[in-house]
Design a protein around this motif. Sequence first.
Motif, PDB file in Angstrom:
ATOM      1  N   THR A 151       2.315   9.248   1.783  1.00 25.39           N
ATOM      2  CA  THR A 151       1.754   7.978   1.293  1.00 25.39           C
ATOM      3  C   THR A 151       2.710   6.804   1.549  1.00 25.39           C
ATOM      4  O   THR A 151       3.899   7.007   1.781  1.00 25.39           O
ATOM      5  CB  THR A 151       1.449   8.070  -0.223  1.00 25.39           C
ATOM      6  N   LYS A 177       5.202  13.586   0.081  1.00 25.81           N
ATOM      7  CA  LYS A 177       6.368  12.784   0.457  1.00 25.81           C
ATOM      8  C   LYS A 177       5.980  11.324   0.522  1.00 25.81           C
ATOM      9  O   LYS A 177       4.957  10.977   1.098  1.00 25.81           O
ATOM     10  CB  LYS A 177       6.886  13.212   1.834  1.00 25.81           C
ATOM     11  N   SER A 232       0.509   3.080   8.090  1.00 25.00           N
ATOM     12  CA  SER A 232       0.158   2.201   9.204  1.00 25.00           C
ATOM     13  C   SER A 232      -0.575   2.980  10.298  1.00 25.00           C
ATOM     14  O   SER A 232      -0.438   4.202  10.409  1.00 25.00           O
ATOM     15  CB  SER A 232       1.425   1.578   9.778  1.00 25.00           C
ATOM     16  N   THR A 235       1.885   4.898  12.633  1.00 23.77           N
ATOM     17  CA  THR A 235       2.348   6.188  12.116  1.00 23.77           C
ATOM     18  C   THR A 235       1.204   7.196  12.126  1.00 23.77           C
ATOM     19  O   THR A 235       1.417   8.382  12.402  1.00 23.77           O
ATOM     20  CB  THR A 235       2.900   6.028  10.679  1.00 23.77           C
ATOM     21  N   LEU A 254      -5.644   3.988   7.158  1.00 22.04           N
ATOM     22  CA  LEU A 254      -4.668   3.234   7.956  1.00 22.04           C
ATOM     23  C   LEU A 254      -4.761   1.724   7.699  1.00 22.04           C
ATOM     24  O   LEU A 254      -5.265   1.297   6.679  1.00 22.04           O
ATOM     25  CB  LEU A 254      -4.882   3.591   9.430  1.00 22.04           C
ATOM     26  N   GLU A 388      -2.255  -7.073  11.936  1.00 21.97           N
ATOM     27  CA  GLU A 388      -2.029  -6.973  10.484  1.00 21.97           C
ATOM     28  C   GLU A 388      -0.635  -7.545  10.161  1.00 21.97           C
ATOM     29  O   GLU A 388       0.373  -7.078  10.702  1.00 21.97           O
ATOM     30  CB  GLU A 388      -2.091  -5.505  10.045  1.00 21.97           C
TER      31      GLU A 388
HETATM   32  P1  NAD Z   1       4.217   3.657   7.278  1.00 25.25           P
HETATM   33  O1  NAD Z   1       3.201   4.133   8.238  1.00 25.25           O
HETATM   34  O2  NAD Z   1       5.456   3.068   7.799  1.00 25.25           O
HETATM   35  O3  NAD Z   1       4.664   4.850   6.300  1.00 25.25           O
HETATM   36  C1  NAD Z   1       3.734   5.603   5.542  1.00 25.25           C
HETATM   37  C2  NAD Z   1       4.324   6.975   5.257  1.00 25.25           C
HETATM   38  O4  NAD Z   1       4.494   7.691   6.471  1.00 25.25           O
HETATM   39  C3  NAD Z   1       5.693   6.953   4.585  1.00 25.25           C
HETATM   40  O5  NAD Z   1       5.771   7.983   3.620  1.00 25.25           O
HETATM   41  C4  NAD Z   1       6.637   7.242   5.742  1.00 25.25           C
HETATM   42  O6  NAD Z   1       7.857   7.823   5.330  1.00 25.25           O
HETATM   43  C5  NAD Z   1       5.810   8.221   6.562  1.00 25.25           C
HETATM   44  N1  NAD Z   1       6.157   8.300   7.983  1.00 25.25           N
HETATM   45  C6  NAD Z   1       6.734   7.360   8.763  1.00 25.25           C
HETATM   46  N2  NAD Z   1       6.853   7.814  10.024  1.00 25.25           N
HETATM   47  C7  NAD Z   1       6.332   9.063  10.045  1.00 25.25           C
HETATM   48  C8  NAD Z   1       6.117  10.032  11.067  1.00 25.25           C
HETATM   49  N3  NAD Z   1       6.488   9.802  12.331  1.00 25.25           N
HETATM   50  N4  NAD Z   1       5.518  11.203  10.742  1.00 25.25           N
HETATM   51  C9  NAD Z   1       5.115  11.429   9.467  1.00 25.25           C
HETATM   52  N5  NAD Z   1       5.285  10.554   8.464  1.00 25.25           N
HETATM   53  C10 NAD Z   1       5.875   9.376   8.748  1.00 25.25           C
HETATM   54  O7  NAD Z   1       3.451   2.640   6.333  1.00 25.25           O
HETATM   55  P2  NAD Z   1       4.058   1.721   5.171  1.00 25.25           P
HETATM   56  O8  NAD Z   1       4.864   0.634   5.779  1.00 25.25           O
HETATM   57  O9  NAD Z   1       4.670   2.585   4.146  1.00 25.25           O
HETATM   58  O10 NAD Z   1       2.713   1.116   4.545  1.00 25.25           O
HETATM   59  C11 NAD Z   1       2.039   0.016   5.051  1.00 25.25           C
HETATM   60  C12 NAD Z   1       0.821   0.407   5.861  1.00 25.25           C
HETATM   61  O11 NAD Z   1      -0.034   1.255   5.083  1.00 25.25           O
HETATM   62  C13 NAD Z   1      -0.027  -0.798   6.243  1.00 25.25           C
HETATM   63  O12 NAD Z   1      -0.419  -0.692   7.583  1.00 25.25           O
HETATM   64  C14 NAD Z   1      -1.246  -0.680   5.321  1.00 25.25           C
HETATM   65  O13 NAD Z   1      -2.398  -1.303   5.803  1.00 25.25           O
HETATM   66  C15 NAD Z   1      -1.381   0.797   5.210  1.00 25.25           C
HETATM   67  N6  NAD Z   1      -2.142   1.160   4.000  1.00 25.25           N
HETATM   68  C16 NAD Z   1      -3.424   1.593   4.162  1.00 25.25           C
HETATM   69  C17 NAD Z   1      -4.195   1.894   3.039  1.00 25.25           C
HETATM   70  C18 NAD Z   1      -5.623   2.367   3.187  1.00 25.25           C
HETATM   71  O14 NAD Z   1      -6.189   2.822   2.207  1.00 25.25           O
HETATM   72  N7  NAD Z   1      -6.238   2.263   4.337  1.00 25.25           N
HETATM   73  C19 NAD Z   1      -3.648   1.769   1.763  1.00 25.25           C
HETATM   74  C20 NAD Z   1      -2.329   1.323   1.642  1.00 25.25           C
HETATM   75  C21 NAD Z   1      -1.590   1.021   2.779  1.00 25.25           C
END
Ligand code: NAD
Length: 487
Positions: A151, A177, A232, A235, A254, A388
């Motif tokens: 998350t 995680k 995101s 990711t 996402l 975004e």
């Molecule tokens: P992120 O993608 O950077 O990280 C999300 C999670 O993925 C974290 O726990 C991170 O440690 C993990 N992660 C990072 N790289 C990874 C990999 N290579 N393999 C597996 N796990 C990995 O996102 P963020 O910066 O934490 O959150 C912001 C993003 O989340 C924005 O794009 C937002 O729009 C999105 N979001 C979407 C929703 C939805 O319901 N659609 C809700 C909340 C946030």
Amino acid sequence: MIYGNMKMWINGEWVNAESGKTFAVKNVTTGEDLGTVPLAGKADVDKAVAAARAAFPVWSGRTANQRSDLLLKMGEKLRNEFGKKEVPPLSAMEHGLPAHLAFGPDVMGASGNFIQAGAYARHIEGHYIPSSSDRMYMLERVPAGVCALITPWNLPFFLMVQKVALSLAAGCTSVLKVPSINAISSLKLAEFLSSFEELPKGAVNIITGPGSTVGTYMAEHPGIDCVGFTGSTETGVEIMKAAAPTLKKLVMELGGKNPAIIFPDANLDRAVEVLGHHQFFNCGQACGSPGRYYIHEDVFDEFLEKYLTHAKHLKVGDPLKPDSDMGPLVSKEHFDNVMKYIGSGKEQGAKLVLGGERLTGPEYDNGYFIPPTVFTDVTPDMKIYREEIFGPVAVMLKWNDEAEVMRLAEDNNYGLTASIWSKNVARALTLGKGLTVGTFSVNSHNFIAAEAPWGGVKASGVGGREGGYQGVLEYTVQKMTTVCLIE
Ligand code: NAD
């Protein structure tokens, strides 16, 4: 350090990382250390997955009513005791959401997730399919298995609990995680879950470590059957690649770049109040916040004036203070990113009508504060229009041709949410059919509620919805049983 040296929760036990390494979680406003947490590696993921696999027959073997009763109990306790005390200050310190604003989504929302999942756990229904032969067919929904739950940081409790509750309701076990930013929140959730003796050891395991290493390893792990991911789009793509060789079930929520289309007959006061709230809540760090405003030329000036009045009244400050409406952005890295977008908006010719500069002074210097920022004269070729931003930046365009504005609103890679504002609800509903999004609102925007399935299409999501009954079904798979009536 308010929280001291914390441990991970694997197989119902409090453990350090196998490597013994730790990292510090910081207060985003002051830069001070809040506590240290274990830096998990692959060996810790292996242990957590093994624990979740061992717990799977135990938890999935519980009756629907037993699973439901426990989730309902968790919801009550989170709302009445643990959540109130622990969650709001932690949300403020870890990621900057003012404590008094965190209560709604991160306490009531998270508790609602347990309660809704608990209610739906009782009603996971199958089908009896009539046959023309001597067989009978029974199609049932069974748990998807052991889940990796990954998350983001922007509403940590709501999002963690959503995945934990929905997957437990379905009969799954899991390894959770979160980003390093919220590692303390996740271990506090572990503390909460550990207080329920009815939850079998290993049914939920919570580890702390970087996404690029442990997150990827979780996604590729052969002991994981399903990945529930919110984060995101970039990711999400990496996770799909990591999960592909073992063909896992994916539930992906996402990013978004969400259009809000304002017609001349809209209730402008309400539109400003709702859209302004969603734009600047959590400093604009919300997947569903309005990413593109399309305002009819007849009401553009009036809407803008009201919107600027709303935005100027928001108090930016220490998120622990009860009068703060907005805190700092979550990190220097994210601040730099948002400032790059603001810079590109100016360079590409958009008109900056509010904000746009980092706040400075004793209250602000240890965090990364950006006040409400508004651009007008935006055009579709601009980066701030297409991508975004995930910050407190409103991007506004004027329109006068209905067909053209609907074409523009639809022309984006993302498909999370959209809203149309008009007193002519029939017209809004008809036009909404032309928008390829997972959720659509008329005279409202970005509803996220435990009872309402939420999610995106296109670059905003793959594999379904979270929330409501639909959200529980995402953590199940279908199984057909055939009985021959001739013995
Ligand atoms: P992120 O993608 O950077 O990280 C999300 C999670 O993925 C974290 O726990 C991170 O440690 C993990 N992660 C990072 N790289 C990874 C990999 N290579 N393999 C597996 N796990 C990995 O996102 P963020 O910066 O934490 O959150 C912001 C993003 O989340 C924005 O794009 C937002 O729009 C999105 N979001 C979407 C929703 C939805 O319901 N659609 C809700 C909340 C946030």
